[in-house]
Scaffold this motif. Structure first.
Motif, PDB file in Angstrom:
ATOM      1  N   VAL A   1      91.421  -1.181  -8.378  1.00  0.00           N
ATOM      2  CA  VAL A   1      91.502   0.259  -8.591  1.00  0.00           C
ATOM      3  C   VAL A   1      92.563   0.549  -9.653  1.00  0.00           C
ATOM      4  CG1 VAL A   1      92.060   2.480  -7.529  1.00  0.00           C
ATOM      5  CG2 VAL A   1      90.733   0.792  -6.270  1.00  0.00           C
ATOM      6  N   ARG A   2      92.252   1.491 -10.546  1.00  0.00           N
ATOM      7  CA  ARG A   2      93.169   1.849 -11.624  1.00  0.00           C
ATOM      8  C   ARG A   2      93.838   3.194 -11.345  1.00  0.00           C
ATOM      9  NH1 ARG A   2      88.797   1.051 -16.323  1.00  0.00           N
ATOM     10  NH2 ARG A   2      87.555   1.996 -14.641  1.00  0.00           N
ATOM     11  N   ALA A   3      94.969   3.386 -11.992  1.00  0.00           N
ATOM     12  CA  ALA A   3      95.723   4.633 -11.838  1.00  0.00           C
ATOM     13  C   ALA A   3      96.527   4.880 -13.104  1.00  0.00           C
ATOM     14  CB  ALA A   3      96.638   4.560 -10.620  1.00  0.00           C
ATOM     15  N   VAL A   4      97.113   6.077 -13.196  1.00  0.00           N
ATOM     16  CA  VAL A   4      97.988   6.439 -14.302  1.00  0.00           C
ATOM     17  C   VAL A   4      99.372   6.716 -13.737  1.00  0.00           C
ATOM     18  CG1 VAL A   4      98.377   8.027 -16.221  1.00  0.00           C
ATOM     19  CG2 VAL A   4      96.042   7.448 -15.555  1.00  0.00           C
ATOM     20  N   VAL A   5     100.389   6.076 -14.344  1.00  0.00           N
ATOM     21  CA  VAL A   5     101.769   6.244 -13.881  1.00  0.00           C
ATOM     22  C   VAL A   5     102.657   6.622 -15.068  1.00  0.00           C
ATOM     23  CG1 VAL A   5     101.402   4.557 -12.046  1.00  0.00           C
ATOM     24  CG2 VAL A   5     102.406   3.822 -14.235  1.00  0.00           C
ATOM     25  N   ASP A   6     103.878   7.093 -14.751  1.00  0.00           N
ATOM     26  CA  ASP A   6     104.824   7.362 -15.834  1.00  0.00           C
ATOM     27  C   ASP A   6     105.737   6.162 -16.024  1.00  0.00           C
ATOM     28  OD1 ASP A   6     106.700   7.458 -13.780  1.00  0.00           O
ATOM     29  OD2 ASP A   6     107.362   9.512 -14.205  1.00  0.00           O
ATOM     30  N   ALA A   7     106.752   6.302 -16.869  1.00  0.00           N
ATOM     31  CA  ALA A   7     107.631   5.182 -17.195  1.00  0.00           C
ATOM     32  C   ALA A   7     108.403   4.668 -15.989  1.00  0.00           C
ATOM     33  CB  ALA A   7     108.595   5.599 -18.309  1.00  0.00           C
ATOM     34  N   GLU A   8     108.561   5.511 -14.976  1.00  0.00           N
ATOM     35  CA  GLU A   8     109.276   5.111 -13.761  1.00  0.00           C
ATOM     36  C   GLU A   8     108.345   4.600 -12.673  1.00  0.00           C
ATOM     37  OE1 GLU A   8     111.769   8.378 -12.559  1.00  0.00           O
ATOM     38  OE2 GLU A   8     112.212   8.877 -14.649  1.00  0.00           O
ATOM     39  N   GLY A   9     107.059   4.541 -12.971  1.00  0.00           N
ATOM     40  CA  GLY A   9     106.092   4.051 -11.997  1.00  0.00           C
ATOM     41  C   GLY A   9     105.550   5.109 -11.068  1.00  0.00           C
TER      42      GLY A   9
ATOM     43  N   GLY B   1      88.924  18.591 -23.982  1.00  0.00           N
ATOM     44  CA  GLY B   1      89.964  17.780 -23.370  1.00  0.00           C
ATOM     45  C   GLY B   1      91.074  18.626 -22.785  1.00  0.00           C
ATOM     46  N   ALA B   2      91.891  17.993 -21.956  1.00  0.00           N
ATOM     47  CA  ALA B   2      93.017  18.662 -21.307  1.00  0.00           C
ATOM     48  C   ALA B   2      94.266  17.819 -21.494  1.00  0.00           C
ATOM     49  CB  ALA B   2      92.733  18.867 -19.821  1.00  0.00           C
ATOM     50  N   VAL B   3      95.408  18.496 -21.585  1.00  0.00           N
ATOM     51  CA  VAL B   3      96.694  17.837 -21.770  1.00  0.00           C
ATOM     52  C   VAL B   3      97.611  18.242 -20.613  1.00  0.00           C
ATOM     53  CG1 VAL B   3      98.693  17.537 -23.272  1.00  0.00           C
ATOM     54  CG2 VAL B   3      96.408  17.838 -24.271  1.00  0.00           C
ATOM     55  N   ILE B   4      98.094  17.255 -19.885  1.00  0.00           N
ATOM     56  CA  ILE B   4      98.997  17.507 -18.760  1.00  0.00           C
ATOM     57  C   ILE B   4     100.429  17.574 -19.263  1.00  0.00           C
ATOM     58  CG2 ILE B   4      99.799  16.650 -16.520  1.00  0.00           C
ATOM     59  CD1 ILE B   4      96.814  17.414 -16.584  1.00  0.00           C
ATOM     60  N   ASN B   5     101.170  18.597 -18.853  1.00  0.00           N
ATOM     61  CA  ASN B   5     102.626  18.576 -19.052  1.00  0.00           C
ATOM     62  C   ASN B   5     103.287  18.961 -17.738  1.00  0.00           C
ATOM     63  OD1 ASN B   5     102.444  21.616 -19.415  1.00  0.00           O
ATOM     64  ND2 ASN B   5     101.551  20.949 -21.343  1.00  0.00           N
ATOM     65  N   ASP B   6     103.427  17.945 -16.891  1.00  0.00           N
ATOM     66  CA  ASP B   6     103.922  18.136 -15.531  1.00  0.00           C
ATOM     67  C   ASP B   6     104.449  16.800 -15.027  1.00  0.00           C
ATOM     68  OD1 ASP B   6     104.491  19.427 -13.185  1.00  0.00           O
ATOM     69  OD2 ASP B   6     102.474  20.218 -12.880  1.00  0.00           O
ATOM     70  N   GLU B   7     105.218  16.840 -13.953  1.00  0.00           N
ATOM     71  CA  GLU B   7     105.763  15.627 -13.352  1.00  0.00           C
ATOM     72  C   GLU B   7     104.734  14.981 -12.430  1.00  0.00           C
ATOM     73  OE1 GLU B   7     108.632  14.315 -13.948  1.00  0.00           O
ATOM     74  OE2 GLU B   7     109.868  15.881 -14.841  1.00  0.00           O
ATOM     75  N   PRO B   8     104.733  13.653 -12.305  1.00  0.00           N
ATOM     76  CA  PRO B   8     103.799  12.992 -11.387  1.00  0.00           C
ATOM     77  C   PRO B   8     103.981  13.478  -9.953  1.00  0.00           C
ATOM     78  CG  PRO B   8     104.859  11.392 -12.830  1.00  0.00           C
ATOM     79  CD  PRO B   8     105.583  12.687 -13.034  1.00  0.00           C
ATOM     80  N   ALA B   9     102.882  13.522  -9.224  1.00  0.00           N
ATOM     81  CA  ALA B   9     102.909  14.066  -7.870  1.00  0.00           C
ATOM     82  C   ALA B   9     103.336  13.059  -6.808  1.00  0.00           C
ATOM     83  CB  ALA B   9     101.529  14.606  -7.505  1.00  0.00           C
ATOM     84  N   SER B  10     103.202  11.745  -7.101  1.00  0.00           N
ATOM     85  CA  SER B  10     103.437  10.731  -6.073  1.00  0.00           C
ATOM     86  C   SER B  10     104.487   9.719  -6.528  1.00  0.00           C
ATOM     87  CB  SER B  10     102.139   9.996  -5.735  1.00  0.00           C
ATOM     88  OG  SER B  10     101.142  10.903  -5.296  1.00  0.00           O
ATOM     89  N   PRO B  11     105.247   9.170  -5.587  1.00  0.00           N
ATOM     90  CA  PRO B  11     106.272   8.180  -5.935  1.00  0.00           C
ATOM     91  C   PRO B  11     105.637   6.839  -6.323  1.00  0.00           C
ATOM     92  CG  PRO B  11     106.070   8.378  -3.566  1.00  0.00           C
ATOM     93  CD  PRO B  11     105.194   9.442  -4.142  1.00  0.00           C
ATOM     94  N   PRO B  12     106.432   5.923  -6.885  1.00  0.00           N
ATOM     95  CA  PRO B  12     105.900   4.592  -7.214  1.00  0.00           C
ATOM     96  C   PRO B  12     105.347   3.900  -5.976  1.00  0.00           C
ATOM     97  CG  PRO B  12     108.054   4.930  -8.232  1.00  0.00           C
ATOM     98  CD  PRO B  12     107.844   6.071  -7.286  1.00  0.00           C
TER      99      PRO B  12
END
Length: 263
Positions: A62-70, A110-121
């Motif tokens: 399964v794939r996902a998208v994360v930020d630099a902090e995971g 297309g859509a561009v997100i500018n928000d913080e991730p909703a879930s922790p690493p």
């Protein structure tokens, strides 16, 4: 857990659009991120761009998208909702990134997100999607766009002529304005600048035409059965732009529109 590249952009966590962007996350085979809404024939799938993002693949695939902090933005086959905005200009870096990574696809919407991730690493594998999802954005035709008579125009003022009347779409894509002065009825084929048609059962049940200026700005020009008027130039009925799509639709003349509608 392994990582892969996704089209993304640097966001300083400051300013950004504040529209609500939501849908289900999917991926192309090359790893470009998709957002899907609706079911069956009503499903719309478009590109979606997360900020400072990386793709990850869990142990079960399964794939996902994360930020630099995971921290996790979204997981494949699962819904998400964030603040952001819509629209990816043709000349934008985001569109170039997408086409470089995923050639052969369309970034029509297309859509561009500018928000913080909703879930922790997390290193725990999420469940597999209940069923396979789309692997490419909806095409222009699937979204409801269709070709209309058009030409490239660099706006520098409207043309010397003016026409007014009711516009109907012949053969579903040929805008014909009917004008009348006394007993004289004229059928005028309209050619709009930098234009395309759009028809969608929910969003635009009547066909409409949009024009886009070189700056990227644009707007609605006309809809089916509308009484309106335009400045521009009158030409012959065998105009090449008209003939390219509408040879079976007879008109008395062709009018090249050179402004936005005068309603």
């Amino acid at each position: 857990m392994s990582t892969f590249t996704v089209p993304t952009y640097a966001w300083d966590k400051g300013a950004g659009a504040d529209a609500s962007v939501s849908g289900t996350l999917w991926f192309t085979a090359e790893g470009c991120t998709l957002m899907s809404n609706g079911e069956g024939a009503d499903r719309v799938t478009e590109a979606v761009f997360f900020p400072n993002a990386t793709g990850v693949t869990y142990g079960d695939g399964v794939r996902a998208v994360v930020d630099a902090e995971g921290r996790v933005f979204a997981v494949e086959g699962q819904d998400f909702a964030y603040g952001g905005g819509f629209g990816v200009p043709a000349a934008s870096d985001l569109r170039k990134q997408w086409l470089d990574q995923c050639p052969g696809t369309e970034v029509r919407e297309g859509a561009v997100i500018n928000d913080e991730p909703a879930s922790p690493p997390s290193t725990i594998s999420p469940p597999l999607p209940a069923q396979p999802g789309p692997t490419a954005p909806s095409t222009a035709a699937e979204l409801g766009y269709f070709p209309v008579p058009t030409y490239q125009w660099q706006p520098d003022g409207g043309g010397p002529d003016f026409v007014t009347g009711t516009v109907t779409f012949a053969d579903g894509r040929c805008p014909v304005m009917t004008t009348s002065q006394g007993d004289d009825v004229q059928h005028i084929g309209l050619v709009f600048p930098n234009a395309e048609g759009f028809r969608h059962a929910q969003h635009a049940p009547r066909p409409v035409i949009y024009s886009t200026l070189p700056s990227g700005n644009g707007g609605l020009m006309v809809e089916d059965e509308q009484l309106t008027g335009f400045h521009g130039r009158t030409g012959s009925s065998n105009d090449s732009a008209w003939a390219a799509l509408c040879t079976t639709v007879p008109v008395d003349s062709v009018f090249s529109v050179q402004d936005f509608p005068n309603r």
